[in-house]
Design a protein around this motif. Structure first.
Motif, short mmCIF file in Angstrom:
data_model
loop_
_atom_site.label_atom_id
_atom_site.label_comp_id
_atom_site.label_asym_id
_atom_site.label_seq_id
_atom_site.Cartn_x
_atom_site.Cartn_y
_atom_site.Cartn_z
N GLY A 45 10.49 5.33 33.83
CA GLY A 45 10.21 5.57 35.23
C GLY A 45 8.79 5.17 35.56
O GLY A 45 7.89 5.22 34.72
N TYR A 46 8.60 4.73 36.81
CA TYR A 46 7.29 4.28 37.27
C TYR A 46 6.93 4.99 38.56
O TYR A 46 7.77 5.21 39.41
CB TYR A 46 7.31 2.76 37.53
N GLU A 47 5.66 5.35 38.69
CA GLU A 47 5.09 5.86 39.93
C GLU A 47 3.86 5.02 40.20
O GLU A 47 3.26 4.47 39.29
CB GLU A 47 4.63 7.31 39.78
N GLY A 48 3.44 4.98 41.41
CA GLY A 48 2.18 4.29 41.69
C GLY A 48 2.34 3.20 42.71
O GLY A 48 3.31 3.14 43.46
N LEU A 49 1.39 2.30 42.68
CA LEU A 49 1.36 1.24 43.67
C LEU A 49 2.47 0.23 43.44
O LEU A 49 2.70 -0.20 42.31
CB LEU A 49 0.00 0.54 43.61
N VAL A 50 3.12 -0.15 44.49
CA VAL A 50 4.19 -1.14 44.41
C VAL A 50 3.58 -2.50 44.06
O VAL A 50 2.55 -2.88 44.60
CB VAL A 50 4.95 -1.22 45.75
N GLY A 51 4.21 -3.19 43.16
CA GLY A 51 3.75 -4.51 42.79
C GLY A 51 2.77 -4.54 41.63
O GLY A 51 2.43 -5.61 41.14
N CYS A 52 2.27 -3.39 41.21
CA CYS A 52 1.34 -3.35 40.08
C CYS A 52 2.14 -3.42 38.78
O CYS A 52 3.07 -2.64 38.57
CB CYS A 52 0.51 -2.08 40.09
N LEU A 53 1.77 -4.32 37.94
CA LEU A 53 2.45 -4.47 36.66
C LEU A 53 1.77 -3.61 35.61
O LEU A 53 0.54 -3.48 35.60
CB LEU A 53 2.42 -5.94 36.21
N PRO A 54 2.55 -3.03 34.70
CA PRO A 54 1.93 -2.25 33.63
C PRO A 54 1.18 -3.17 32.67
O PRO A 54 1.50 -4.34 32.53
CB PRO A 54 3.12 -1.57 32.95
N LEU A 55 0.18 -2.60 32.01
CA LEU A 55 -0.54 -3.37 31.00
C LEU A 55 0.41 -3.74 29.87
O LEU A 55 1.30 -2.96 29.54
CB LEU A 55 -1.71 -2.55 30.46
N PRO A 56 0.21 -4.90 29.28
CA PRO A 56 1.09 -5.31 28.18
C PRO A 56 1.03 -4.31 27.02
O PRO A 56 -0.01 -3.72 26.74
CB PRO A 56 0.52 -6.66 27.75
N PHE A 57 2.15 -4.13 26.38
CA PHE A 57 2.28 -3.29 25.18
C PHE A 57 1.89 -1.83 25.43
O PHE A 57 1.47 -1.15 24.50
CB PHE A 57 1.46 -3.88 24.02
N TRP A 58 2.02 -1.36 26.65
CA TRP A 58 1.60 0.00 26.97
C TRP A 58 2.31 1.04 26.11
O TRP A 58 1.75 2.08 25.83
CB TRP A 58 1.75 0.30 28.46
N ARG A 59 3.50 0.78 25.68
CA ARG A 59 4.24 1.76 24.86
C ARG A 59 3.61 1.91 23.48
O ARG A 59 3.76 2.94 22.84
CB ARG A 59 5.69 1.35 24.72
N ARG A 60 2.92 0.89 23.00
CA ARG A 60 2.32 0.93 21.66
C ARG A 60 1.03 1.75 21.63
O ARG A 60 0.75 2.42 20.66
CB ARG A 60 2.01 -0.47 21.16
N TRP A 61 0.21 1.64 22.67
CA TRP A 61 -1.10 2.29 22.64
C TRP A 61 -1.15 3.58 23.46
O TRP A 61 -2.17 4.26 23.46
CB TRP A 61 -2.20 1.35 23.09
N SER A 62 -0.09 3.94 24.12
CA SER A 62 -0.08 5.12 24.97
C SER A 62 0.20 6.39 24.18
O SER A 62 0.67 6.36 23.05
CB SER A 62 0.98 4.97 26.06
#
Length: 155
Positions: A129-146
């Motif tokens: 799920g995503y919240e936040g600004l429309v059109g903003c892409l998540p940082l690459p590999f966010w699942r690895r460093w989060s």
């Protein structure tokens, strides 16, 4: 709310919500010593929230409308939109049992989370799920460093 008999409970009479109402009452009975189960009638349906006594376990719940059931198991992610058919009710019960057993992992990043639930058959159901600004892409590999949490069982 906890009831000694899973078929008894507050004065909720919603024929369309009968399968999820029965599951909620059964869980209230089974989890009476380890969680609170709130069952509330709404204008068009039923709301169920299950909150464990163990702070390291994951709470969850669902809203049962005549046309659909919305299951919530995470902060941002972990939202499944289900129908009201037998397969959907089986899925709802399976996810509920897995959450109670502590088979849930959640990975967080700003404005998003991904929830993975391992079912009894070993399969893994994942929802992001995503919240936040429309059109903003998540940082690459966010699942690895989060930040990642493996939730504890209720018992």
């Amino acid at each position: 709310m906890s009831n000694p008999d899973p078929d008894e409970g507050p004065g909720i009479d919603l024929p369309s919500a009968a399968p999820t109402l029965h599951l909620a009452r059964r869980l209230a009975h089974e989890l009476a010593d380890v969680a609170s189960v709130e069952i509330n009638k709404m204008d068009r349906g039923l709301s169920v929230t299950i909150t464990p006594n163990n702070a390291q376990a994951r709470s969850f719940g669902w809203v049962d409308f005549p046309e659909e059931v919305i299951l919530h198991v995470g902060e941002v992610g972990g939202r499944w939109e289900l129908g009201s058919g037998p397969d959907d009710m089986t899925f709802l019960a399976a996810v509920a049992r897995s959450v109670v057993a502590g088979h849930v992992r959640e990975v967080f990043a700003r404005g998003r989370s991904v929830v993975s639930v391992m079912l009894a058959d070993g399969s893994i159901e994942t929802e992001t799920g995503y919240e936040g600004l429309v059109g903003c892409l998540p940082l690459p590999f966010w699942r690895r460093w989060s930040k990642s949490i493996q939730y504890a069982p209720y018992r």
